[in-house]
Design a protein around this motif. Structure first.
Motif, PDB file in Angstrom:
ATOM      1  N   ASN A 240       0.831  -1.213   0.000  1.00 20.89           N
ATOM      2  CA  ASN A 240       0.000   0.000   0.000  1.00 20.89           C
ATOM      3  C   ASN A 240       0.862   1.259   0.000  1.00 20.89           C
ATOM      4  O   ASN A 240       0.566   2.250  -0.682  1.00 20.89           O
ATOM      5  N   GLY A 241       1.930   1.231   0.793  1.00 23.21           N
ATOM      6  CA  GLY A 241       2.828   2.385   0.852  1.00 23.21           C
ATOM      7  C   GLY A 241       3.532   2.636  -0.470  1.00 23.21           C
ATOM      8  O   GLY A 241       3.674   3.790  -0.912  1.00 23.21           O
ATOM      9  N   TRP A 242       3.979   1.562  -1.119  1.00 21.23           N
ATOM     10  CA  TRP A 242       4.643   1.726  -2.423  1.00 21.23           C
ATOM     11  C   TRP A 242       3.700   2.389  -3.423  1.00 21.23           C
ATOM     12  O   TRP A 242       4.111   3.268  -4.187  1.00 21.23           O
ATOM     13  N   LYS A 243       2.460   1.929  -3.445  1.00 18.10           N
ATOM     14  CA  LYS A 243       1.491   2.494  -4.399  1.00 18.10           C
ATOM     15  C   LYS A 243       1.252   3.975  -4.108  1.00 18.10           C
ATOM     16  O   LYS A 243       1.195   4.813  -5.027  1.00 18.10           O
ATOM     17  N   GLU A 244       1.102   4.274  -2.807  1.00 15.92           N
ATOM     18  CA  GLU A 244       0.807   5.650  -2.401  1.00 15.92           C
ATOM     19  C   GLU A 244       1.984   6.595  -2.672  1.00 15.92           C
ATOM     20  O   GLU A 244       1.783   7.724  -3.145  1.00 15.92           O
ATOM     21  N   LEU A 245       3.200   6.125  -2.400  1.00 14.18           N
ATOM     22  CA  LEU A 245       4.367   7.009  -2.483  1.00 14.18           C
ATOM     23  C   LEU A 245       5.053   6.992  -3.844  1.00 14.18           C
ATOM     24  O   LEU A 245       5.585   8.010  -4.291  1.00 14.18           O
ATOM     25  N   TYR A 246       5.033   5.812  -4.517  1.00 12.48           N
ATOM     26  CA  TYR A 246       5.889   5.664  -5.696  1.00 12.48           C
ATOM     27  C   TYR A 246       5.157   5.170  -6.944  1.00 12.48           C
ATOM     28  O   TYR A 246       5.801   4.898  -7.968  1.00 12.48           O
ATOM     29  N   GLY A 247       3.840   5.027  -6.877  1.00 18.78           N
ATOM     30  CA  GLY A 247       3.097   4.582  -8.061  1.00 18.78           C
ATOM     31  C   GLY A 247       3.548   3.207  -8.509  1.00 18.78           C
ATOM     32  O   GLY A 247       3.544   2.256  -7.734  1.00 18.78           O
ATOM     33  N   ASP A 248       3.986   3.097  -9.771  1.00 18.15           N
ATOM     34  CA  ASP A 248       4.415   1.808 -10.326  1.00 18.15           C
ATOM     35  C   ASP A 248       5.936   1.666 -10.388  1.00 18.15           C
ATOM     36  O   ASP A 248       6.465   0.810 -11.101  1.00 18.15           O
ATOM     37  N   LEU A 249       6.644   2.515  -9.638  1.00 16.03           N
ATOM     38  CA  LEU A 249       8.112   2.502  -9.719  1.00 16.03           C
ATOM     39  C   LEU A 249       8.706   1.158  -9.303  1.00 16.03           C
ATOM     40  O   LEU A 249       9.686   0.695  -9.888  1.00 16.03           O
ATOM     41  N   ILE A 250       8.121   0.512  -8.266  1.00 17.08           N
ATOM     42  CA  ILE A 250       8.660  -0.756  -7.758  1.00 17.08           C
ATOM     43  C   ILE A 250       7.919  -1.926  -8.402  1.00 17.08           C
ATOM     44  O   ILE A 250       6.723  -2.123  -8.198  1.00 17.08           O
ATOM     45  N   ASP A 251       8.665  -2.712  -9.182  1.00 15.19           N
ATOM     46  CA  ASP A 251       8.107  -3.894  -9.859  1.00 15.19           C
ATOM     47  C   ASP A 251       8.510  -5.133  -9.057  1.00 15.19           C
ATOM     48  O   ASP A 251       9.581  -5.704  -9.266  1.00 15.19           O
ATOM     49  N   TRP A 252       7.654  -5.521  -8.084  1.00 15.45           N
ATOM     50  CA  TRP A 252       7.949  -6.695  -7.239  1.00 15.45           C
ATOM     51  C   TRP A 252       7.390  -7.946  -7.897  1.00 15.45           C
ATOM     52  O   TRP A 252       6.211  -7.991  -8.267  1.00 15.45           O
ATOM     53  N   ARG A 253       8.245  -8.978  -8.030  1.00 19.89           N
ATOM     54  CA  ARG A 253       7.841 -10.215  -8.690  1.00 19.89           C
ATOM     55  C   ARG A 253       8.001 -11.388  -7.722  1.00 19.89           C
ATOM     56  O   ARG A 253       9.120 -11.699  -7.290  1.00 19.89           O
ATOM     57  N   ALA A 254       6.885 -12.017  -7.366  1.00 17.25           N
ATOM     58  CA  ALA A 254       6.927 -13.197  -6.498  1.00 17.25           C
ATOM     59  C   ALA A 254       7.633 -14.346  -7.207  1.00 17.25           C
ATOM     60  O   ALA A 254       7.735 -14.375  -8.435  1.00 17.25           O
ATOM     61  N   ALA A 255       8.117 -15.323  -6.422  1.00 18.73           N
ATOM     62  CA  ALA A 255       8.836 -16.460  -7.012  1.00 18.73           C
ATOM     63  C   ALA A 255       8.016 -17.163  -8.078  1.00 18.73           C
ATOM     64  O   ALA A 255       8.518 -17.519  -9.150  1.00 18.73           O
ATOM     65  N   GLN A 256       6.717 -17.349  -7.803  1.00 20.47           N
ATOM     66  CA  GLN A 256       5.880 -18.103  -8.741  1.00 20.47           C
ATOM     67  C   GLN A 256       5.481 -17.284  -9.975  1.00 20.47           C
ATOM     68  O   GLN A 256       4.930 -17.830 -10.922  1.00 20.47           O
ATOM     69  N   PHE A 257       5.779 -15.986  -9.952  1.00 20.47           N
ATOM     70  CA  PHE A 257       5.427 -15.136 -11.098  1.00 20.47           C
ATOM     71  C   PHE A 257       6.659 -14.432 -11.675  1.00 20.47           C
ATOM     72  O   PHE A 257       6.660 -13.233 -11.933  1.00 20.47           O
ATOM     73  N   GLY A 258       7.732 -15.200 -11.850  1.00 15.99           N
ATOM     74  CA  GLY A 258       8.904 -14.670 -12.553  1.00 15.99           C
ATOM     75  C   GLY A 258      10.036 -14.209 -11.658  1.00 15.99           C
ATOM     76  O   GLY A 258      11.079 -13.762 -12.148  1.00 15.99           O
ATOM     77  N   GLY A 259       9.887 -14.330 -10.326  1.00 20.38           N
ATOM     78  CA  GLY A 259      10.940 -13.854  -9.445  1.00 20.38           C
ATOM     79  C   GLY A 259      12.065 -14.844  -9.195  1.00 20.38           C
ATOM     80  O   GLY A 259      13.166 -14.453  -8.794  1.00 20.38           O
ATOM     81  N   LYS A 260      11.808 -16.120  -9.435  1.00 23.30           N
ATOM     82  CA  LYS A 260      12.798 -17.138  -9.089  1.00 23.30           C
ATOM     83  C   LYS A 260      14.048 -17.035  -9.954  1.00 23.30           C
ATOM     84  O   LYS A 260      13.967 -17.073 -11.196  1.00 23.30           O
ATOM     85  N   VAL A 261      15.217 -16.907  -9.306  1.00 20.44           N
ATOM     86  CA  VAL A 261      16.486 -16.738 -10.020  1.00 20.44           C
ATOM     87  C   VAL A 261      17.117 -18.105 -10.291  1.00 20.44           C
ATOM     88  O   VAL A 261      17.241 -18.935  -9.388  1.00 20.44           O
ATOM     89  N   ILE A 262      17.549 -18.312 -11.536  1.00 18.70           N
ATOM     90  CA  ILE A 262      18.219 -19.560 -11.920  1.00 18.70           C
ATOM     91  C   ILE A 262      19.724 -19.415 -11.783  1.00 18.70           C
ATOM     92  O   ILE A 262      20.409 -20.294 -11.285  1.00 18.70           O
TER      93      ILE A 262
END
Length: 430
Positions: free
Chosen positions: A235-257
């Motif tokens: 909620n804070g990221w949305k309020e303060l920074y809009g779409d600046l932070i692109d957080w990706r969960a492990a199951q949705f592309g975050g897992k590093v090979i």
């Protein structure tokens, strides 16, 4: 007649002898006088320093020896504010001088290679031994170097989880990043030091980028699907920074090979990402000292303890506190380590006086996170240490409210965060 070369050898030899003579770090500590009890504490961070400070409160007679490798200690709390340029590195620097001078605690600056439980000795890197009646070990964490990330190339993609040099490297990399660059963080799998830490860091990096390099972007590749205080952060990221932070969960592309820290290239299950600044936070385990001392069971990553006293389940008379211990559901945080140190100090003082340990001791954790200099959130919890487990006390603690319609709660919590840090460091180091 002595020539120039021989004279040089004599000077070097004399210098070496002089250094050896002055290099006895643990002089007089290899044995314990018959009428004395000695507690040796390994590690001078929040856990170790709190143990020393409070053990002296509870027992004025016991001999206390604190062994720490570094003469300056940089706290992980508020290191993210340094990375974002909000504070200077000296803001998080502390030392053990007050403990040594004011509280009659012998401080030995040396690296410990092993706690020898069979012979009740702490062994230093130079081979010297310090005998103990009881030992407290607060060695912190180490990293799992894997997927291409090695200790040798940390400087190219700093983790900045151990504050100090790593903090400064990452701060400089962020400062030097071009406007329009890509800042990539790889967040670790559970469990790890300071669960909200990576998300506070990315918040403050976003604050810096918004004000200094507004054309840049941030990608967080997470090795898990959820994290501490997630709703409050999101909620804070949305309020303060809009779409600046692109957080990706492990199951949705975050897992590093795999990762190439030098080229700052990360390969995920879906794509290859090139970063301008790469903050790679590896998966973690207990410090190597804990493994070398036999405090970690085969196949495990952390030290199992008896919850009431934090005495090791594997090595008698050795207590393990802080991040290296398996004290779930307590998080691996500075406040947890400090609380555990105080409880262990009390329990050891009672044991040395032939008294029963306190039953059950209460433990606590409080953690503040900043999303910008005037936006704070928090979490708190209280625990009972029972015979076989640590248990949350129902109804104690909680998190910041999700809604702050008037906007004053977040401002107050940012102020509380600074007050928390001042009270914690004053209580232990000053």
């Amino acid at each position: 007649m002595i020539n120039r070369r021989d004279f040089g050898k004599l000077v070097l030899g004399a210098t070496a002898l002089s250094f050896t003579a002055c290099n006895s770090l643990a002089s007089g500590l290899s044995t314990i006088p018959a009428n004395k009890k000695r507690v040796v504490i390994v590690g001078g961070g929040f856990g170790g320093a709190a143990t020393a400070r409070y053990l002296r409160k509870f027992d004025s007679d016991v001999e206390i020896v604190l062994v720490e490798q570094n003469k300056e200690y940089y706290t992980c709390p508020f290191s993210n504010a340094v990375i974002a340029g909000m504070e200077k590195i000296d803001f998080i620097k502390h030392d053990l001088n007050t403990l040594a001078k004011k509280y009659n605690i012998k401080v030995v600056y040396a690296k410990v290679t092993k706690v020898d439980g069979a012979n009740s000795n702490v062994i230093l890197e130079n081979g010297e031994k310090i005998s103990y009646t009881r030992a407290v070990v607060s060695p912190g964490i180490d990293f799992k170097y894997e997927k291409g990330y090695t200790k040798e190339n940390e400087k190219y993609a700093p983790h900045a989880v151990k504050a100090g040099e790593q903090t400064t490297i990452l701060q400089k990399q962020l400062e030097n990043m071009k406007d329009g660059g890509t800042f990539v963080m790889v967040a670790p799998a559970d469990p790890f030091r300071c669960p909200p830490g990576p998300y506070e860091r990315i918040s403050l990096v976003a604050h810096y980028i918004k004000n200094n390099k507004p054309n840049s972007k941030i990608i967080v590749l997470d090795q898990k699907d959820k994290f501490s205080k997630q709703a409050l952060f999101s909620n804070g990221w949305k309020e303060l920074y809009g779409d600046l932070i692109d957080w990706r969960a492990a199951q949705f592309g975050g897992k590093v090979i795999s990762v190439d820290p030098v080229k700052k290239v990360i390969v995920t299950e879906d794509e290859e990402i090139e970063a301008d600044v790469l903050n790679y936070i590896p998966n973690q385990k207990a410090s190597q000292l804990a493994f070398d001392s036999g405090l970690v069971a085969n196949g495990k990553d952390w030290c199992d303890i008896h919850p009431k006293t934090f005495e090791s389940k594997l090595v008698k008379n050795v207590h393990v506190i802080g991040d290296a211990s398996n004290a779930a559901p307590m998080p691996k945080s500075a406040f947890s380590a400090s609380t555990q140190g105080k409880v262990v100090a009390l329990q050891i003082a009672r044991i040395l006086k032939q008294q029963e340990p306190l039953n059950p001791p209460k433990l606590a954790n409080t953690c503040y996170s900043l999303l910008n200099p005037n936006y704070g959130i928090s979490i708190a919890a209280v625990y009972n240490a029972l015979d076989d487990k640590i248990q949350n006390v129902d109804g104690a603690g909680g998190v910041s409210p999700e809604q702050d319609p008037d906007g004053h709660i977040r401002i107050l919590e940012a102020k509380y965060a600074y007050a928390w840090y001042e009270s914690q460091t004053s209580d232990i180091f000053k």
